[in-house]
Design an enzyme around this catalytic site. Structure first.
Site, short mmCIF file in Angstrom:
data_model
loop_
_atom_site.label_atom_id
_atom_site.label_comp_id
_atom_site.label_asym_id
_atom_site.label_seq_id
_atom_site.Cartn_x
_atom_site.Cartn_y
_atom_site.Cartn_z
N TYR A 172 0.87 -1.22 -0.20
CA TYR A 172 -0.08 0.02 0.03
C TYR A 172 0.78 1.35 0.22
O TYR A 172 1.85 1.31 0.60
CB TYR A 172 -0.89 0.08 1.08
CG TYR A 172 -2.02 1.17 1.23
CD1 TYR A 172 -2.85 1.53 0.09
CD2 TYR A 172 -1.99 1.89 2.46
CE1 TYR A 172 -3.57 2.30 0.31
CE2 TYR A 172 -2.91 3.06 2.47
CZ TYR A 172 -3.59 3.34 1.37
OH TYR A 172 -4.61 4.19 1.50
N TYR A 182 -3.22 5.26 8.59
CA TYR A 182 -2.47 3.91 8.40
C TYR A 182 -1.29 3.63 9.36
O TYR A 182 -0.17 3.89 9.07
CB TYR A 182 -2.08 3.81 7.03
CG TYR A 182 -1.93 2.40 6.51
CD1 TYR A 182 -2.92 1.67 6.19
CD2 TYR A 182 -0.51 2.06 6.34
CE1 TYR A 182 -2.81 0.34 5.80
CE2 TYR A 182 -0.40 0.71 5.65
CZ TYR A 182 -1.54 0.02 5.52
OH TYR A 182 -1.07 -1.40 5.17
P1 NAI Z 1 -8.41 -9.41 4.13
O1 NAI Z 1 -8.98 -9.45 5.21
O2 NAI Z 1 -9.21 -10.04 3.07
O3 NAI Z 1 -7.03 -10.19 4.08
C1 NAI Z 1 -6.06 -10.08 5.15
C2 NAI Z 1 -5.80 -11.69 5.63
O4 NAI Z 1 -4.91 -11.69 6.49
C3 NAI Z 1 -7.25 -12.15 6.25
O5 NAI Z 1 -7.68 -13.28 5.60
C4 NAI Z 1 -6.58 -12.51 7.79
O6 NAI Z 1 -7.19 -13.56 8.22
C5 NAI Z 1 -4.94 -12.79 7.41
N1 NAI Z 1 -3.97 -12.66 8.66
C6 NAI Z 1 -3.91 -11.66 9.24
N2 NAI Z 1 -2.98 -12.09 10.30
C7 NAI Z 1 -2.58 -13.52 9.98
C8 NAI Z 1 -1.57 -14.34 10.27
N3 NAI Z 1 -0.61 -13.89 11.30
N4 NAI Z 1 -1.08 -15.50 9.25
C9 NAI Z 1 -2.02 -15.71 8.47
N5 NAI Z 1 -3.17 -14.90 7.98
C10 NAI Z 1 -3.21 -13.92 8.76
O7 NAI Z 1 -7.87 -7.97 3.60
P2 NAI Z 1 -7.01 -7.36 2.31
O8 NAI Z 1 -7.31 -5.79 2.37
O9 NAI Z 1 -7.54 -7.90 1.17
O10 NAI Z 1 -5.63 -7.58 2.56
C11 NAI Z 1 -4.97 -8.34 1.88
C12 NAI Z 1 -3.44 -7.65 1.58
O11 NAI Z 1 -3.70 -6.37 0.90
C13 NAI Z 1 -2.78 -7.06 2.87
O12 NAI Z 1 -1.54 -7.10 2.75
C14 NAI Z 1 -3.22 -5.59 3.00
O13 NAI Z 1 -2.15 -4.75 3.52
C15 NAI Z 1 -3.36 -5.43 1.35
N6 NAI Z 1 -3.65 -4.06 1.04
C16 NAI Z 1 -5.27 -3.75 1.25
C17 NAI Z 1 -5.72 -2.75 0.68
C18 NAI Z 1 -7.00 -2.48 0.98
O14 NAI Z 1 -7.46 -1.51 0.95
N7 NAI Z 1 -7.78 -3.39 1.55
C19 NAI Z 1 -4.86 -1.77 -0.11
C20 NAI Z 1 -3.44 -2.17 -0.40
C21 NAI Z 1 -3.00 -3.21 0.13
#
Ligand code: NAI
Length: 286
Positions: A172, A182
């Protein structure tokens, strides 16, 4: 021969991990996912009960098949790293072999090799606190869950990745521009992840002919993003200020991921690729 992908960080059908899984499945890959242990039960139950069936639908009309769901906690590398309170926690005690090393071993035992490794996870317990007010513990926890988790995954999966394969993570823009809100060291964690992408691209390229890239994605109202608290504001801001004034779809990130891990991107490694409707290029809000 079809490719096999392991996608770490899928626990519902809202996030980027799910959209990436779908794009890879649509391109013919076999899908394995790693699901955070505390979220495993509800994810598997929802899958089994058909709650995700509509969002499993692929462009050709068939439903995405997830060949296997592995419990995973990417904060722990080996069983020796797991503290007693976690090991005995009710939500963890029901599953086994969920440290990174053990998951890689399980995938190896079950399938031998993979071609694609996706890191789509992050966690920062103090994300709602400004960096200035973040504790050492919170900062290090953000780095551990959001940055080192990727080093660890690649370290343990590289030996079972077929040469010519590829890996991606999600980052991000708060890593390189100040995004108030953030917090908790998450901006630091993304900066580490992007720097590590360049170093890991060199090391995995030389060691295993594996490409390593990261997608800098625009805002999406995922479960993780909602926990940060200002995601709707970020989505509105992007809509107002980005060159492309449209909603950013998770599928657009999924499609870019599918491109980056495919032979179409065979000379791209160590890169940060923006999938954000162009917002990163703006110097003045309009
Ligand atoms: P999401 O909630 O779908 O995905 C995050 C996942 O990480 C969840 O499934 C959670 O259970 C898992 N997680 C957390 N701690 C964990 C651990 N210790 N071991 C294994 N799994 C773990 O949300 P999202 O937003 O799709 O996130 C996916 C990636 O995208 C992340 O790296 C996030 O930072 C990145 N991202 C998200 C943005 C947004 O606006 N949603 C923007 C830019 C990047």
């Amino acid at each position: 021969k079809g490719k096999r992908a392991f996608i770490a960080g899928v626990a519902d059908d809202n996030g980027y991990g799910w959209a990436i899984a779908k794009a890879l499945a649509a391109a013919g890959a076999e899908i394995l996912v790693g699901t955070w242990v505390p979220a495993l039960n509800i994810f598997e139950t929802s899958l089994r009960r058909g709650k995700f069936d509509e969002s499993r639908r692929l462009p050709n009309g068939s439903l995405m098949k997830i060949t296997k769901v592995y419990p995973l906690d990417a904060v722990y590398d080996t069983p020796e790293d797991v503290p007693e309170d976690v090991r005995e926690n009710k939500r963890y005690a029901g599953s086994s072999n969920w440290t990174v090393k053990e998951v890689a071993e399980s995938v190896k035992n079950d399938f031998g090799t993979i071609d694609i490794l996706v890191h789509s996870l992050a966690n920062g317990p103090e994300v709602t606190k400004p960096l200035m007010e973040t504790s050492r513990r919170g900062y290090l926890a953000a780095i551990s869950a959001s940055s080192y988790s990727y080093v660890s995954l690649l370290q343990h999966f590289l030996p079972i990745m077929n040469p010519g394969g590829a890996s991606i993570s999600l980052t991000y823009i708060a890593s390189e521009r100040s995004i108030p809100g953030y917090g908790g060291g998450m901006s630091s964690a993304k900066a580490a992840l992007e720097s590590d992408t360049r170093v890991l691209a060199f090391e995995a390229g030389r060691k295993g002919q594996i490409r390593v890239n990261t997608i800098s994605a625009g805002p999406l109202g995922s479960r993780a993003a909602k926990a940060i608290g200002f995601i709707e504001k970020m989505i509105d801001y992007s809509y107002t200020n980005a060159p492309l004034q449209k909603e950013l779809l998770a599928d657009e990130v999924g499609n870019t991921a599918a491109f980056l891990v495919s032979p179409l991107a065979s000379a791209i490694t160590g890169s940060v690729v923006y999938v954000d409707n162009g917002l990163n290029t703006m110097g003045l809000a309009t």
